[in-house]
Design a protein around this motif. Sequence first.
Motif, PDB file in Angstrom:
ATOM      1  N   ALA A   1       0.833  -1.197   0.000  1.00 33.81           N
ATOM      2  CA  ALA A   1       0.000   0.000   0.000  1.00 33.81           C
ATOM      3  C   ALA A   1       0.869   1.249   0.000  1.00 33.81           C
ATOM      4  N   ALA A   2       0.401   2.275  -0.681  1.00 29.36           N
ATOM      5  CA  ALA A   2       1.142   3.538  -0.760  1.00 29.36           C
ATOM      6  C   ALA A   2       1.404   4.110   0.627  1.00 29.36           C
ATOM      7  N   GLU A   3       0.448   3.954   1.528  1.00 30.96           N
ATOM      8  CA  GLU A   3       0.609   4.466   2.891  1.00 30.96           C
ATOM      9  C   GLU A   3       1.765   3.773   3.611  1.00 30.96           C
ATOM     10  N   ASP A   4       1.924   2.477   3.373  1.00 28.54           N
ATOM     11  CA  ASP A   4       3.022   1.726   3.988  1.00 28.54           C
ATOM     12  C   ASP A   4       4.370   2.172   3.429  1.00 28.54           C
ATOM     13  N   VAL A   5       4.413   2.393   2.129  1.00 23.46           N
ATOM     14  CA  VAL A   5       5.655   2.855   1.498  1.00 23.46           C
ATOM     15  C   VAL A   5       6.021   4.226   2.055  1.00 23.46           C
ATOM     16  N   GLU A   6       5.041   5.120   2.145  1.00 26.71           N
ATOM     17  CA  GLU A   6       5.311   6.465   2.672  1.00 26.71           C
ATOM     18  C   GLU A   6       5.741   6.404   4.129  1.00 26.71           C
ATOM     19  N   ALA A   7       5.142   5.541   4.927  1.00 27.29           N
ATOM     20  CA  ALA A   7       5.529   5.405   6.337  1.00 27.29           C
ATOM     21  C   ALA A   7       6.976   4.929   6.448  1.00 27.29           C
ATOM     22  N   ASP A   8       7.359   3.950   5.631  1.00 27.65           N
ATOM     23  CA  ASP A   8       8.751   3.472   5.630  1.00 27.65           C
ATOM     24  C   ASP A   8       9.705   4.584   5.198  1.00 27.65           C
ATOM     25  N   ALA A   9       9.323   5.332   4.169  1.00 26.99           N
ATOM     26  CA  ALA A   9      10.171   6.418   3.680  1.00 26.99           C
ATOM     27  C   ALA A   9      10.311   7.506   4.737  1.00 26.99           C
ATOM     28  N   LYS A  10       9.225   7.819   5.431  1.00 32.73           N
ATOM     29  CA  LYS A  10       9.274   8.833   6.482  1.00 32.73           C
ATOM     30  C   LYS A  10      10.208   8.393   7.604  1.00 32.73           C
ATOM     31  N   ALA A  11      10.112   7.135   8.006  1.00 32.38           N
ATOM     32  CA  ALA A  11      10.988   6.605   9.050  1.00 32.38           C
ATOM     33  C   ALA A  11      12.447   6.659   8.599  1.00 32.38           C
ATOM     34  N   TRP A  12      12.688   6.331   7.338  1.00 32.27           N
ATOM     35  CA  TRP A  12      14.053   6.382   6.803  1.00 32.27           C
ATOM     36  C   TRP A  12      14.574   7.814   6.806  1.00 32.27           C
ATOM     37  N   ARG A  13      13.731   8.783   6.402  1.00 31.30           N
ATOM     38  CA  ARG A  13      14.163  10.191   6.385  1.00 31.30           C
ATOM     39  C   ARG A  13      14.479  10.683   7.794  1.00 31.30           C
ATOM     40  N   ILE A  14      13.646  10.321   8.760  1.00 36.41           N
ATOM     41  CA  ILE A  14      13.878  10.736  10.146  1.00 36.41           C
ATOM     42  C   ILE A  14      15.190  10.155  10.660  1.00 36.41           C
ATOM     43  N   GLU A  15      15.421   8.870  10.399  1.00 36.16           N
ATOM     44  CA  GLU A  15      16.657   8.219  10.852  1.00 36.16           C
ATOM     45  C   GLU A  15      17.884   8.830  10.177  1.00 36.16           C
ATOM     46  N   THR A  16      17.781   9.100   8.891  1.00 35.87           N
ATOM     47  CA  THR A  16      18.900   9.710   8.166  1.00 35.87           C
ATOM     48  C   THR A  16      19.207  11.094   8.719  1.00 35.87           C
ATOM     49  N   GLN A  17      18.171  11.876   8.958  1.00 31.16           N
ATOM     50  CA  GLN A  17      18.364  13.217   9.529  1.00 31.16           C
ATOM     51  C   GLN A  17      18.987  13.127  10.914  1.00 31.16           C
ATOM     52  N   ARG A  18      18.543  12.151  11.714  1.00 30.08           N
ATOM     53  CA  ARG A  18      19.094  11.976  13.061  1.00 30.08           C
ATOM     54  C   ARG A  18      20.583  11.654  12.999  1.00 30.08           C
ATOM     55  N   LYS A  19      20.958  10.754  12.094  1.00 25.82           N
ATOM     56  CA  LYS A  19      22.378  10.391  11.945  1.00 25.82           C
ATOM     57  C   LYS A  19      23.188  11.567  11.457  1.00 25.82           C
ATOM     58  N   ARG A  20      22.647  12.340  10.526  1.00 26.38           N
ATOM     59  CA  ARG A  20      23.376  13.481   9.990  1.00 26.38           C
ATOM     60  C   ARG A  20      23.558  14.543  11.075  1.00 26.38           C
ATOM     61  N   THR A  21      22.534  14.778  11.870  1.00 20.38           N
ATOM     62  CA  THR A  21      22.616  15.761  12.953  1.00 20.38           C
ATOM     63  C   THR A  21      23.634  15.321  13.990  1.00 20.38           C
ATOM     64  N   ARG A  22      23.622  14.025  14.311  1.00 14.15           N
ATOM     65  CA  ARG A  22      24.547  13.480  15.295  1.00 14.15           C
ATOM     66  C   ARG A  22      25.997  13.565  14.816  1.00 14.15           C
ATOM     67  N   SER A  23      26.237  13.350  13.516  1.00 14.45           N
ATOM     68  CA  SER A  23      27.612  13.356  12.998  1.00 14.45           C
ATOM     69  C   SER A  23      28.173  14.758  12.876  1.00 14.45           C
ATOM     70  N   THR A  24      27.329  15.774  12.786  1.00 16.29           N
ATOM     71  CA  THR A  24      27.820  17.155  12.685  1.00 16.29           C
ATOM     72  C   THR A  24      27.938  17.829  14.044  1.00 16.29           C
ATOM     73  N   ALA A  25      27.431  17.165  15.082  1.00 20.55           N
ATOM     74  CA  ALA A  25      27.459  17.761  16.417  1.00 20.55           C
ATOM     75  C   ALA A  25      28.801  17.572  17.088  1.00 20.55           C
TER      76      ALA A  25
END
Length: 96
Positions: free
Chosen positions: A72-96
């Motif tokens: 389902a499109a909703e499941d794909v978007e939920a996975d993508a959102k989780a991936w974006r949040i995790e990627t942003q978290r890692k990027r923020t952590r590596s620049t801190a």
Amino acid sequence: MSETTFTFRVDETLKEAFSAAAKTRDRSGAQLLRDFMRDFIRTQEEAAAHEAWFRRSVQAGLKAANTGDTVAAEDVEADAKAWRIETQRKRTRSTA
């Protein structure tokens, strides 16, 4: 490997320029033409293989869609959102 002759007509100016350019590479025109022929064949074979792969992939996708084997499109978007949040978290952590 048996050899054969391949004869064709070409403008004299083109032939002379080609022969001169080949000579600057320490190659004969015949050597370069054989190389070009091999490259053309390889390119065509690769294109045909890619086309066959693409057609198989499309057919597999159509079969999956027709049998309801989809996500389902909703499941794909939920996975993508989780991936974006995790990627942003890692990027923020590596620049801190």
